[in-house]
Design a protein around this motif. Sequence first.
Motif, PDB file in Angstrom:
ATOM      1  N   PHE A   1       0.854  -1.181   0.000  1.00 37.41           N
ATOM      2  CA  PHE A   1       0.000   0.000   0.000  1.00 37.41           C
ATOM      3  C   PHE A   1       0.894   1.236   0.000  1.00 37.41           C
ATOM      4  O   PHE A   1       1.820   1.343   0.804  1.00 37.41           O
ATOM      5  CB  PHE A   1      -0.898   0.005   1.241  1.00 37.41           C
ATOM      6  N   ARG A   2       0.622   2.160  -0.924  1.00 42.92           N
ATOM      7  CA  ARG A   2       1.419   3.371  -1.037  1.00 42.92           C
ATOM      8  C   ARG A   2       0.501   4.594  -1.099  1.00 42.92           C
ATOM      9  O   ARG A   2      -0.566   4.538  -1.722  1.00 42.92           O
ATOM     10  CB  ARG A   2       2.295   3.332  -2.300  1.00 42.92           C
ATOM     11  N   VAL A   3       0.926   5.672  -0.478  1.00 40.09           N
ATOM     12  CA  VAL A   3       0.190   6.923  -0.544  1.00 40.09           C
ATOM     13  C   VAL A   3       1.200   8.052  -0.679  1.00 40.09           C
ATOM     14  O   VAL A   3       2.265   8.026  -0.050  1.00 40.09           O
ATOM     15  CB  VAL A   3      -0.701   7.110   0.703  1.00 40.09           C
ATOM     16  N   GLY A   4       0.898   9.031  -1.524  1.00 40.39           N
ATOM     17  CA  GLY A   4       1.859  10.093  -1.778  1.00 40.39           C
ATOM     18  C   GLY A   4       1.212  11.431  -2.077  1.00 40.39           C
ATOM     19  O   GLY A   4       0.002  11.522  -2.330  1.00 40.39           O
ATOM     20  N   ALA A   5       2.045  12.468  -2.034  1.00 38.41           N
ATOM     21  CA  ALA A   5       1.624  13.823  -2.386  1.00 38.41           C
ATOM     22  C   ALA A   5       2.719  14.457  -3.241  1.00 38.41           C
ATOM     23  O   ALA A   5       3.899  14.137  -3.084  1.00 38.41           O
ATOM     24  CB  ALA A   5       1.375  14.661  -1.132  1.00 38.41           C
ATOM     25  N   TRP A   6       2.344  15.344  -4.144  1.00 31.57           N
ATOM     26  CA  TRP A   6       3.304  15.941  -5.065  1.00 31.57           C
ATOM     27  C   TRP A   6       2.901  17.385  -5.377  1.00 31.57           C
ATOM     28  O   TRP A   6       1.762  17.793  -5.177  1.00 31.57           O
ATOM     29  CB  TRP A   6       3.375  15.135  -6.374  1.00 31.57           C
TER      30      TRP A   6
END
Length: 386
Positions: free
Chosen positions: A244-249
């Motif tokens: 599971f991966r979660v990110g912001a950019w």
Amino acid sequence: MKRIWTAGLRAGGALLAPAAMLFGATAASADAETPPFEMIVTGIYQTTSDGKVEDEGALRPEIFMNLPVPGVGGTLVGHFEANTTPRTDGVTSFVPDADTNVGTALNGHDHGRAQISELYYQFGNDTLTASVGLLDVKVFLDTSLFANNERTQFVNTSLVNDATIEFPDYTLGAVLQTQGNGGIPSLRVAVGGSSGLGDNAGRTYPELFDLRSSGKGAFAAAELGWAVPGLSTDNDADRDDGAFRVGAWTNTADHTELSGSSTDEKNAGVYTSIDGKSLGTGWNIRAGLADKSVSPAAWFVGGALERPVADKWTLGAGLTHTGLSGDAGPGFDDTTEAEIYAKYDVVEHLSITPSVQWVKNPGFDDTGTVVDDSIWVFGIRLGLDI
């Protein structure tokens, strides 16, 4: 296919399992298995259901390099590629997402060329790894074991990466990675120029160093990742199959608001990607949001399946939906894309993959005047791994 370790590099026709990157494999242990050079040649031919669109063929040879640096330590990572010239009236001109392999190496006149796409120094230990130089940030972020490799899996762009993330092309930058442990997530932080090699007008290397040009900015992203063995329910499933991966950019280059009221806005967004495995079938779910005032792709959701069958066949099916910003105006609408492929390993290192895509409103255009607003794309891909 051999696996190449470059902290998640989508190379050698394979993608290191996401959970292995988070918890299992380390740069030191994987380097022992990494060949110094590997060559991938991808050829594809596509046709569509719309008579206004010309058939298109493309060839993409690539060489991947992983060389230890004597006396200093670390690894020099290189990616050299060439691309044939896309047809101006061909499939990808009318259906932009139809093939991620087309137009990856072009000059300022949109002609195919040979180029150095990535060249960076990677160093670190089992806990912390850094990569600095000319690199592709998509290699490190928004990854998936089952839908992330256009050379061996899906060719539709929306099934390779989240459509809302405004990634730069090959850009000067740095990526810092930490390994997770138990409930502690891994962390990936990427910083680079907002305009990569293929984003600049002349597509030249000096432009990469021209950071003061009007309108340019930076791309930055951070991603947390957890290995989740419970997402893989098969008795024989590897713990690498669940992640599971979660990110912001953010992309700080000047953007024009879709309403036309401002020309110096920034773009930003969030995303998630989940991998799992059930009943012998790998699956991926992606979702993302971007700033709807400047990004036509305001939201995204997609899913993909990959299943090995028999000894030499691998089947894949995927469906994505990209929501159009409400500020885009008339003549445009959401885009829905689907792809089914069947990869057959003819002999070791050689595969052939027929595929079928369906695209609703390609490029968000729902008028049907330029190209049919509902179009089928039929393709066949050859892959050679040396």
